[in-house]
Design a protein around this motif. Structure first.
Motif, mmCIF file in Angstrom:
data_model
loop_
_atom_site.group_PDB
_atom_site.id
_atom_site.type_symbol
_atom_site.label_atom_id
_atom_site.label_comp_id
_atom_site.label_asym_id
_atom_site.label_seq_id
_atom_site.Cartn_x
_atom_site.Cartn_y
_atom_site.Cartn_z
ATOM 1 N N GLN A 85 79.868 62.564 36.332
ATOM 2 C CA GLN A 85 78.603 61.948 35.459
ATOM 3 C C GLN A 85 79.028 61.423 34.161
ATOM 4 O O GLN A 85 77.915 62.337 33.154
ATOM 5 C CB GLN A 85 77.706 62.888 36.031
ATOM 6 C CG GLN A 85 76.997 63.244 37.497
ATOM 7 C CD GLN A 85 76.048 63.967 37.958
ATOM 8 O OE1 GLN A 85 75.253 63.950 36.972
ATOM 9 N NE2 GLN A 85 75.241 64.012 38.855
ATOM 10 N N ASP A 86 79.987 60.788 33.818
ATOM 11 C CA ASP A 86 80.058 60.566 32.211
ATOM 12 C C ASP A 86 78.528 59.599 32.193
ATOM 13 O O ASP A 86 78.096 59.247 33.240
ATOM 14 C CB ASP A 86 81.289 60.127 32.590
ATOM 15 C CG ASP A 86 81.910 59.790 30.613
ATOM 16 O OD1 ASP A 86 80.932 60.548 30.245
ATOM 17 O OD2 ASP A 86 82.376 58.984 31.095
ATOM 18 N N THR A 87 78.578 60.335 30.777
ATOM 19 C CA THR A 87 77.104 58.755 30.080
ATOM 20 C C THR A 87 77.436 58.843 28.298
ATOM 21 O O THR A 87 77.803 58.808 28.135
ATOM 22 C CB THR A 87 75.761 59.768 30.589
ATOM 23 O OG1 THR A 87 74.480 59.459 30.268
ATOM 24 C CG2 THR A 87 75.985 61.016 29.586
ATOM 25 N N LEU A 88 76.360 58.517 27.967
ATOM 26 C CA LEU A 88 76.427 57.759 26.622
ATOM 27 C C LEU A 88 75.692 59.352 26.336
ATOM 28 O O LEU A 88 74.598 59.854 26.081
ATOM 29 C CB LEU A 88 75.555 56.959 26.715
ATOM 30 C CG LEU A 88 75.738 55.612 26.841
ATOM 31 C CD1 LEU A 88 74.775 54.199 26.544
ATOM 32 C CD2 LEU A 88 77.019 55.432 25.655
ATOM 33 N N PHE A 89 76.394 59.773 24.588
ATOM 34 C CA PHE A 89 75.624 60.813 24.121
ATOM 35 C C PHE A 89 74.877 60.168 23.202
ATOM 36 O O PHE A 89 75.289 58.822 22.766
ATOM 37 C CB PHE A 89 76.931 61.264 23.955
ATOM 38 C CG PHE A 89 77.005 63.029 24.651
ATOM 39 C CD1 PHE A 89 76.569 64.208 24.855
ATOM 40 C CD2 PHE A 89 78.366 62.333 25.746
ATOM 41 C CE1 PHE A 89 76.454 64.885 25.519
ATOM 42 C CE2 PHE A 89 77.789 63.423 26.895
ATOM 43 C CZ PHE A 89 77.682 64.854 26.343
ATOM 44 N N GLY A 140 60.541 63.919 33.830
ATOM 45 C CA GLY A 140 61.342 64.524 32.871
ATOM 46 C C GLY A 140 61.690 63.324 31.435
ATOM 47 O O GLY A 140 61.526 62.137 32.022
ATOM 48 N N PRO A 141 62.422 63.314 30.665
ATOM 49 C CA PRO A 141 62.776 62.977 29.901
ATOM 50 C C PRO A 141 63.952 61.373 29.879
ATOM 51 O O PRO A 141 65.170 63.123 30.499
ATOM 52 C CB PRO A 141 62.330 63.411 28.085
ATOM 53 C CG PRO A 141 62.752 65.443 28.896
ATOM 54 C CD PRO A 141 62.112 65.015 30.633
ATOM 55 N N GLU A 142 64.258 60.563 29.883
ATOM 56 C CA GLU A 142 65.162 59.745 29.922
ATOM 57 C C GLU A 142 66.357 60.520 28.757
ATOM 58 O O GLU A 142 67.721 60.634 28.829
ATOM 59 C CB GLU A 142 65.023 59.058 29.568
ATOM 60 C CG GLU A 142 64.409 57.810 31.094
ATOM 61 C CD GLU A 142 64.070 56.579 30.718
ATOM 62 O OE1 GLU A 142 65.947 56.144 30.661
ATOM 63 O OE2 GLU A 142 63.435 56.072 30.831
ATOM 64 N N VAL A 143 66.185 61.110 27.829
ATOM 65 C CA VAL A 143 67.049 61.238 26.791
ATOM 66 C C VAL A 143 66.418 62.789 26.572
ATOM 67 O O VAL A 143 66.476 63.562 26.419
ATOM 68 C CB VAL A 143 66.392 60.797 24.955
ATOM 69 C CG1 VAL A 143 67.801 62.512 24.337
ATOM 70 C CG2 VAL A 143 66.571 59.356 24.880
ATOM 71 N N GLU A 144 68.159 63.737 27.081
ATOM 72 C CA GLU A 144 67.862 65.043 27.635
ATOM 73 C C GLU A 144 69.183 65.432 27.406
ATOM 74 O O GLU A 144 69.690 65.207 26.466
ATOM 75 C CB GLU A 144 67.698 65.176 28.831
ATOM 76 C CG GLU A 144 68.318 66.208 30.216
ATOM 77 C CD GLU A 144 66.923 66.944 29.573
ATOM 78 O OE1 GLU A 144 66.213 67.133 28.188
ATOM 79 O OE2 GLU A 144 65.324 66.387 30.730
ATOM 80 N N THR A 160 71.476 62.210 33.398
ATOM 81 C CA THR A 160 72.750 61.225 34.626
ATOM 82 C C THR A 160 72.211 61.163 35.428
ATOM 83 O O THR A 160 72.965 60.884 36.740
ATOM 84 C CB THR A 160 74.179 62.165 34.525
ATOM 85 O OG1 THR A 160 73.720 63.672 34.475
ATOM 86 C CG2 THR A 160 74.808 61.759 32.817
ATOM 87 N N HIS A 161 71.508 62.386 35.854
ATOM 88 C CA HIS A 161 70.766 62.371 37.295
ATOM 89 C C HIS A 161 68.923 62.547 37.380
ATOM 90 O O HIS A 161 68.741 63.509 36.097
ATOM 91 C CB HIS A 161 71.351 63.175 37.901
ATOM 92 C CG HIS A 161 71.936 64.817 37.716
ATOM 93 N ND1 HIS A 161 71.942 65.967 38.630
ATOM 94 C CD2 HIS A 161 71.962 65.301 36.529
ATOM 95 C CE1 HIS A 161 72.204 66.919 37.327
ATOM 96 N NE2 HIS A 161 72.202 66.522 36.042
ATOM 97 N N ASN A 183 70.539 68.538 31.023
ATOM 98 C CA ASN A 183 71.004 67.872 32.495
ATOM 99 C C ASN A 183 72.706 68.236 32.812
ATOM 100 O O ASN A 183 72.991 68.103 34.038
ATOM 101 C CB ASN A 183 71.379 66.918 31.410
ATOM 102 C CG ASN A 183 72.325 64.852 32.325
ATOM 103 O OD1 ASN A 183 71.043 64.781 32.244
ATOM 104 N ND2 ASN A 183 73.348 65.475 32.738
ATOM 105 N N PHE A 184 73.247 69.632 31.838
ATOM 106 C CA PHE A 184 74.657 70.703 32.926
ATOM 107 C C PHE A 184 74.033 71.711 33.197
ATOM 108 O O PHE A 184 74.405 72.184 34.021
ATOM 109 C CB PHE A 184 75.378 69.467 31.564
ATOM 110 C CG PHE A 184 75.811 68.282 32.320
ATOM 111 C CD1 PHE A 184 76.052 67.645 33.338
ATOM 112 C CD2 PHE A 184 76.138 67.046 31.191
ATOM 113 C CE1 PHE A 184 76.923 66.135 33.426
ATOM 114 C CE2 PHE A 184 76.477 66.124 31.089
ATOM 115 C CZ PHE A 184 76.835 65.594 32.170
ATOM 116 N N GLU A 185 74.404 72.165 31.764
ATOM 117 C CA GLU A 185 74.666 73.647 31.722
ATOM 118 C C GLU A 185 73.374 74.668 32.476
ATOM 119 O O GLU A 185 73.458 75.876 33.722
ATOM 120 C CB GLU A 185 73.939 73.758 30.309
ATOM 121 C CG GLU A 185 74.489 75.723 30.350
ATOM 122 C CD GLU A 185 74.475 76.050 28.633
ATOM 123 O OE1 GLU A 185 74.501 74.884 27.490
ATOM 124 O OE2 GLU A 185 74.384 77.358 28.226
ATOM 125 N N SER A 186 72.360 74.479 32.834
ATOM 126 C CA SER A 186 71.449 75.342 33.201
ATOM 127 C C SER A 186 71.597 74.259 34.761
ATOM 128 O O SER A 186 70.750 75.073 35.832
ATOM 129 C CB SER A 186 70.207 74.796 32.938
ATOM 130 O OG SER A 186 69.183 73.560 33.254
#
Ligand code: PHE
Length: 369
Positions: free
Chosen positions: A174-178, A149-153, A195-196, A158-161
């Motif tokens: 799981q803080d990350t770069l936006f 899957g894509p690294e830019v998500e 983040t995962h 990444n979170f909601e679903s």
């Protein structure tokens, strides 16, 4: 420079005069031959003495023509001798010039057989990718397929679903770069560095109806400071299995088998209660310390166990997001797991700092060749 020899016109063809003329000529021949160096010199020498048009040899046949009758025999003999000497001198000079040239070449082109040869070292697979492939191969042998899957998500995948509602505190772990400049977008569409690898669970279930057995290797990003065991960029292998009647014992059996394959059959696994928004119940899986066999050592902090991955039964709330594609939480169940590849590589190879995997230092990397 001394003047070059030129063939004299003879007045006197007596034997004594011929002796002198031949002596002069042969002296000149010898002296010129001695001075030659290189092929061009030799060619000029050859032409000067033997050229059919104007060579010295050609010119002395004049001697024979002009000699009085009674001397012709003697002069003819001498001319023949001189001819033989000139030919021999030209041949000898050629041999000498050639051997000089080849020994000059030997000096400049000499091969030092004691030097190392030209090595063209072949690269090998990076240890992190190698371990990643090994993990994937273990699941492939159990019938799992492989996904990516894509690294830019998006925030949604990444979170909601995955059942991290907006502002849920589990997001903090799981803080990350936006990606910048997305303020106008709805939160669910905003892009971030994943983040995962868990978002690929949903992506897979959107595309494929159950049953699903898939492993997903890939790179992930977190706002973690670099220390001996953490890196802001690392790799995970995600796993997802969904079917009817999948139970927690399937999860345990699958992971126990996988880690016996990876670390050897004496390794034990145990499951410790944990929390992830997208699994319920959730667990951390631990393996018996592969360094001390479970007795307790510095690596396992004297506990005998090493925590290796997060896992659990897929939360029904996650199935709700893909219910339309055959994932009715009342009908299907499943398990998921996610493991850090570097963490496993560190244990497998006894590496003391995660950063060594990324420095590109050949002295480190070639140990895995
Ligand atoms: N995605 C989790 C993490 O990165 C690991 C995990 C995967 C946990 C799947 C449960 C199920 O920490």
């Amino acid at each position: 420079m001394a003047e070059l020899y030129s063939v004299p016109k003879l007045e006197d063809y007596s034997p004594a005069a011929m002796d002198a003329a031949v002596r002069d000529l042969l002296n000149a021949l010898e002296q010129e031959a001695a001075k030659l160096s290189g092929e061009n010199d030799w060619k000029a020498f050859r032409d000067r003495w033997m050229s059919r048009k104007s060579g010295v040899l050609m010119q002395i046949t004049e001697w024979l023509k002009l000699a009085p009758k009674e001397q012709k025999r003697d002069v003819g003999q001498r001319v023949n001798e001189v001819k033989a000497k000139i030919e021999a001198a030209v041949d000898a000079a050629e041999a000498r010039v050639n051997s000089q040239a080849s020994s000059a070449r030997l000096v400049s082109e000499r091969v030092d057989v004691s030097l190392p040869g030209n090595r063209r070292p072949l690269g090998v697979k990076h240890p992190v990718l190698r371990v990643q492939d090994e993990i994937v191969a273990v699941f492939k042998a159990m019938g799992y397929s492989i996904g990516e899957g894509p690294e830019v998500e998006s925030d949604y995948y990444n979170f909601e679903s995955l059942n991290f509602p907006p502002n849920h505190p589990a997001r903090d772990t799981q803080d990350t770069l936006f990606i910048a400049g997305q303020e106008k977008k709805q939160q669910r569409d905003r892009l971030l560095m994943r983040t995962h690898t868990s978002p690929v669970q949903i992506r897979t279930m959107e595309k494929q109806r159950p049953p699903v057995r898939i492993v997903i290797p890939g790179k992930v990003h977190r706002n973690d400071a670099l220390d001996a065991t953490h890196s802001p960029v690392f790799h995970q292998v995600e796993g997802l299995c969904v079917d009817t009647n999948i139970t927690f014992s399937d999860l345990k059996g699958t992971l126990d088998h996988a880690f016996k394959s990876l670390f050897g059959s004496s390794v034990k696994t145990r499951f410790y209660p944990s929390f992830f928004p997208f699994t319920e119940p959730s667990a951390d899986m631990q393996v018996s310390c592969i360094f001390c066999g479970g007795k307790g050592c510095r690596t396992c902090k004297f506990s005998g166990w090493i925590e290796l991955l997060g896992c659990g039964m897929v939360d029904p709330n996650v199935f709700e997001f893909v219910k339309g594609n055959g994932y009715d939480p009342a009908k299907v169940s499943g398990f998921a797991f996610g493991m850090g590849v570097e963490r496993i590589a560190i244990l497998k190879y006894g590496v003391d700092e995660i950063a060594k995997f990324y420095l590109g230092d050949v002295r480190f990397l070639e140990q895995f060749a």
